[in-house]
Design a protein around this motif. Structure first.
Motif: not given
Length: 420
Positions: A18-21, A24-29, A51-61, A119-124
């Motif tokens: 999905c994202l390689g090679p 990105p430096s940061e992806i959302g979850l 891979w040293g990628v940073r994560l940012r996490v979000v929860t929608v209540d 940030m472009r990519d967000v994992l679902f």
């Protein structure tokens, strides 16, 4: 001893696909606290060690159940333990009307899009089981190739990319992973509420599995339909390049060439034109689209999804529906787009009001244009007013020179067809 790749290995392979090679430096979850998304959080955490990628996490209540805030706190605590930033977004937009799950899904995407801050990519965390349920629901509705292709592993949602790295994984495998790794997760009680169509499809899958029409069969069908959809999309883009042109944000289609085109491609071009002009996120319902197409082929116009179709002479023209923009106004020269797609500015008009031309504006246009949009086609075009007095309408060559630039979703319908 089995040589089969582990879940962590399969997740890493999916992320590479999905994202390689060049990651990105940061992806959302997007993590709800349920089993699937908590598995994804753990898998992504393990994957970042390599891979040293940073994560940012979000929860929608969504605030629809008493325990939803607790689930958000569960995610926040797990993120604290793992060392990743977490945000909770609250939705308070449910008015009790329409399809609750659809409204919640749209709200979730909109809130996350605003949260991601470039940030472009967000994992679902959609799984193979979710895919099979989706195919069943769409089969029940009589969907065509696109619908039966199910959910794409990578989906463009405006400037955001929705990434689904678990789309090939079964829900049971993720639950086993959670138990072995002792990862906390919440059970959503709505997953047992048969008032929701997806829950009914989930239960139906159990019976279908015994007949050989279970998750593997349905996801396999979705994959084959996705390949067919790509071929049909390429055909539609080729026809669009030959038969259509862009005229002041409106799509003009050669009527004779369109009539000679096979019906599936006609449906695709018409649906794409409506979305291009009106900014629709989703393709119109098949029955409504079929009815509009039949009318167009017999020389009648119609409206659908915020756009209007006019048939005149050798052309069909898709324009913005006047009713959809009649109350929309902005100020020229501020940088804000009118109707989300028109940039209008100039020294003689800055500070004045931009709104749809309408019948009152048309009555002030002199002389009337001999080429380009006619009366009905011109009413929804952007125009500049001082009070009720028409000052300028670039599309009709009226008023002082100024910038009136269409910043639509693609430079042509053919490009739009390929990218959506």
């Amino acid at each position: 001893m089995s040589d089969a790749p582990s879940l962590d290995d399969r997740f890493a392979a999916a992320m590479g696909q999905c994202l390689g090679p060049d990651f990105p430096s940061e992806i959302g979850l997007a993590v709800s606290g349920g089993g699937d998304s908590m598995s994804m959080l753990a898998l992504a955490h393990n994957w970042t060690k390599r891979w040293g990628v940073r994560l940012r996490v979000v929860t929608v209540d969504h605030g629809l159940r008493p325990g939803s805030a607790d689930e958000a706190r569960l995610v926040a605590e797990e993120c604290r333990v793992l060392g990743w930033p977490h945000d909770t977004l609250n939705w308070q937009g449910w008015d009790g009307q329409g399809n609750l799950q659809d409204a919640a899904r749209r709200a979730r995407l909109s809130l996350i899009d605003g949260w991601r801050q470039g940030m472009r990519d967000v994992l679902f965390a959609h799984t193979a089981d979710d895919q099979a349920e989706t195919v069943l629901m769409r089969l029940r509705r009589g969907s065509g190739v696109e619908g039966l292709a199910g959910m794409a592993q990578i989906r463009e949602a405006g400037a955001m990319r929705v990434i689904r790295p678990l789309l090939g994984e079964r829900r049971d495998a993720l639950r086993f992973y959670l138990r072995v790794m002792r990862i906390p997760f919440a059970e959503d009680p709505s997953n047992a509420d048969e008032g929701f169509e997806r829950v009914r499809m989930r239960k139906l899958l159990g019976a279908l599995e015994e007949a050989g029409l279970g998750v593997d069969a349905l996801t396999g069908t979705a994959q084959r339909m996705a390949r067919a959809a790509e071929a049909l999309k390429a055909r539609a883009a080729d026809i669009a390049a030959r038969l259509t042109r862009l005229d002041w944000g409106q799509i003009v289609i050669d009527r004779d060439g369109f009539a000679e085109t096979e019906r599936d491609t006609q449906m695709r071009l018409l649906a794409a034109s409506l979305r291009f002009v009106a900014g629709g996120t989703y393709r119109p319902r098949a029955d409504a689209l079929e009815a509009l197409l039949d009318g167009a082929l017999s020389g009648r116009g119609g409206t659908l999804g915020g756009a209007a179709l006019h048939v005149e002479g050798g052309e069909m023209r898709i324009v913005r529906e006047l009713n959809a923009v009649e109350e929309t106004a902005t100020e020229a020269g501020t940088g804000r787009l009118w109707d989300g797609r028109w940039r209008i500015e100039g020294p003689e008009i800055n500070g004045l009001t931009v709104r749809a031309l309408g019948t009152r504006g048309w009555s002030q246009v002199t002389p009337k244009p001999q080429l380009g949009p006619r009366f009905r086609q011109a009413l929804s075009l952007p125009a500049v007013f001082r009070g009720e007095t028409l000052v300028a309408c670039a599309a009709l060559g009226f008023g002082p020179a100024h910038t009136c630039r269409f910043e639509g979703p693609a430079p042509s319908l053919a490009r739009f067809v390929l990218s959506h």
